[in-house]
Design an enzyme around this catalytic site. Structure first.
Site, PDB file in Angstrom:
ATOM      1  N   LYS A   1      37.517  39.034  33.231  1.00 63.72           N
ATOM      2  CA  LYS A   1      38.528  39.892  33.130  1.00 63.72           C
ATOM      3  C   LYS A   1      39.034  39.467  31.894  1.00 63.72           C
ATOM      4  O   LYS A   1      39.252  38.308  31.858  1.00 63.72           O
ATOM      5  CB  LYS A   1      38.976  39.418  34.520  1.00 63.72           C
TER       6      LYS A   1
ATOM      7  N   ASP B   1      43.633  33.221  40.385  1.00 68.01           N
ATOM      8  CA  ASP B   1      42.519  34.700  39.670  1.00 68.01           C
ATOM      9  C   ASP B   1      41.504  35.628  40.653  1.00 68.01           C
ATOM     10  O   ASP B   1      41.269  36.242  40.345  1.00 68.01           O
ATOM     11  CB  ASP B   1      41.836  34.539  38.663  1.00 68.01           C
TER      12      ASP B   1
HETATM   13  P1  ATP Z   1      40.839  31.346  33.644  1.00 67.70           P
HETATM   14  O1  ATP Z   1      40.803  32.606  33.152  1.00 67.70           O
HETATM   15  O2  ATP Z   1      40.864  31.405  35.332  1.00 67.70           O
HETATM   16  O3  ATP Z   1      41.927  29.965  33.552  1.00 67.70           O
HETATM   17  P2  ATP Z   1      38.732  30.598  32.217  1.00 67.70           P
HETATM   18  O4  ATP Z   1      38.408  31.579  31.616  1.00 67.70           O
HETATM   19  O5  ATP Z   1      39.909  30.074  31.495  1.00 67.70           O
HETATM   20  O6  ATP Z   1      39.352  30.048  33.745  1.00 67.70           O
HETATM   21  P3  ATP Z   1      36.374  29.317  33.255  1.00 67.70           P
HETATM   22  O7  ATP Z   1      35.503  29.815  32.296  1.00 67.70           O
HETATM   23  O8  ATP Z   1      36.153  29.164  34.942  1.00 67.70           O
HETATM   24  O9  ATP Z   1      37.878  29.302  31.971  1.00 67.70           O
HETATM   25  O10 ATP Z   1      36.654  26.841  33.446  1.00 67.70           O
HETATM   26  C1  ATP Z   1      37.485  26.497  33.311  1.00 67.70           C
HETATM   27  C2  ATP Z   1      36.801  24.716  34.205  1.00 67.70           C
HETATM   28  O11 ATP Z   1      36.337  25.350  35.824  1.00 67.70           O
HETATM   29  C3  ATP Z   1      35.545  24.874  33.108  1.00 67.70           C
HETATM   30  O12 ATP Z   1      35.690  23.864  32.323  1.00 67.70           O
HETATM   31  C4  ATP Z   1      34.575  24.476  33.943  1.00 67.70           C
HETATM   32  O13 ATP Z   1      34.344  22.874  34.081  1.00 67.70           O
HETATM   33  C5  ATP Z   1      34.877  24.829  35.942  1.00 67.70           C
HETATM   34  N1  ATP Z   1      34.515  25.527  36.635  1.00 67.70           N
HETATM   35  C6  ATP Z   1      34.167  25.052  37.816  1.00 67.70           C
HETATM   36  N2  ATP Z   1      33.627  26.322  38.741  1.00 67.70           N
HETATM   37  C7  ATP Z   1      32.964  27.017  37.063  1.00 67.70           C
HETATM   38  C8  ATP Z   1      32.020  27.986  37.643  1.00 67.70           C
HETATM   39  N3  ATP Z   1      31.627  28.087  37.775  1.00 67.70           N
HETATM   40  N4  ATP Z   1      31.779  28.614  35.879  1.00 67.70           N
HETATM   41  C9  ATP Z   1      32.484  28.115  35.013  1.00 67.70           C
HETATM   42  N5  ATP Z   1      32.981  27.155  34.772  1.00 67.70           N
HETATM   43  C10 ATP Z   1      33.811  26.679  36.347  1.00 67.70           C
END
Ligand code: ATP
Length: 317
Positions: A11, A141
């Protein structure tokens, strides 16, 4: 029992406003969330033992109980212990295409895929709203990732109002590979700097949400007016992330001057996107940026906005 292959979209935020603090320690938010067709694939295979196993090749994705996909499977097993005992465990393989810790809800969408997949695998018959209630227990989210499309999200992001899906527009996304921003850090820093402007009484919080509902960005989305949408993009977290990460600030500037309908950081960053009218415009902007910033650490993606949440890609017996 069947194996399932699920398509889990990332997203972007078209709007992110931090309204105030909540008694539960989270922030009260008003956001407009939009799915894009940059996707992970999440495969679920039933296993005989009562275990949840996670496989993923991406070095930044944890393979233990902290993986959001693991937590989703664990929640299902704890909520439906008899079904778990009856059907056995699940092996989850995440084919990661969405950049990690990028503000694109990559972990959340994997978790949403597991909820949707296990619902099918265990024949639970849960409706989408029922799955979203479970989803909210593991991350703000995740309810949006289940249904996807275009939605206004309030509360801590888990209360959703779907609005007319925007699917014609495109985005160029750019992220420095070795740069990650912790979502928790971004919100804490925002609180430290801006808490004095927070709204606390529930009526004023509701009126902020209503203002967005009846505001110009939602109107532009309803009329599919890409030019207005591009001008009205807004993200409060830019106020803390851009000063701390000047590289991202410069990337925003470069993307803005390369054209398109509008440029903004998604969520807590550090991914920056430019909204485009067509795929060819998005490809041309990507090319221009590649020539302008010759940094091997900078990665680009071109994606179309999508009206989809989690999709079951294929089923095998
Ligand atoms: P959001 O936009 O919801 O804040 P994000 O895109 O910034 O999320 P993610 O890619 O979800 O961040 O990753 C954040 C942290 O979550 C990563 O540093 C990782 O250690 C942890 N994590 C846990 N599960 C997952 C997964 N399935 N995929 C990616 N990261 C994950």
């Amino acid at each position: 029992m069947h194996s399932y292959s699920l398509i889990a979209p990332a997203k972007i935020n078209l709007y992110l406003e931090i309204v105030g603090d909540r008694p539960d320690g989270y922030h009260e938010l008003v956001m407009i969330l939009q799915s894009i067709d940059l996707v992970d694939r999440v495969d679920l295979v039933p296993i005989d033992t009562q275990e949840i196993r996670i496989y993923c090749q991406h070095p930044q994705v944890p393979l233990d109980g902290s993986n959001l996909a693991y937590r989703a499977a664990q929640l299902m097993s704890q909520t439906y212990p008899d079904t778990f005992a009856n059907y056995g465990g699940v092996a989850i393989t995440i084919h990661k295409n969405i950049p990690v810790a990028a503000g694109l809800a990559g972990g959340s969408t994997d978790a949403a895929a597991v909820l949707v997949g296990i619902n099918q695998m265990w024949k639970l018959g849960l409706t989408q709203p029922e799955l979203q209630v479970l989803a909210a227990k593991i991350g703000s989210d995740i309810p949006f990732c289940v249904s996807g499309g275009t939605a206004i999200a309030t509360g801590r992001g888990e209360k959703l109002d779907a609005i007319a899906a925007l699917s014609k527009l495109w985005v160029v996304l750019a992220k420095y590979q070795n740069l990650a921003v912790s979502t928790a850090w971004a919100y804490q820093t925002y609180r430290q700097q801006f808490a004095s402007s927070y709204i606390s009484d529930p009526e004023s919080v509701d009126s902020r949400a209503s203002k967005v509902h009846s505001g110009p960005l939602v109107d532009a989305i309803a009329h599919k007016n890409g030019e207005s949408i591009g001008k009205l993009l807004h993200n409060d977290l830019e106020k803390v992330v851009l000063p701390e990460f000047p590289q991202v600030d410069r990337l925003c500037e470069a993307m803005r001057s390369a054209g398109g309908l509008g440029t903004m950081m998604s969520g807590s960053g550090p991914t920056v996107f430019t909204l485009c009218e067509t795929e060819s415009q998005a490809q041309a902007i990507k090319q221009k940026l590649k020539e302008k910033i010759s940094d091997p650490d900078l990665e680009f993606w071109v994606a179309q906005l999508s009206g989809n949440g989690i999709q079951v890609g294929s089923t095998r017996s």
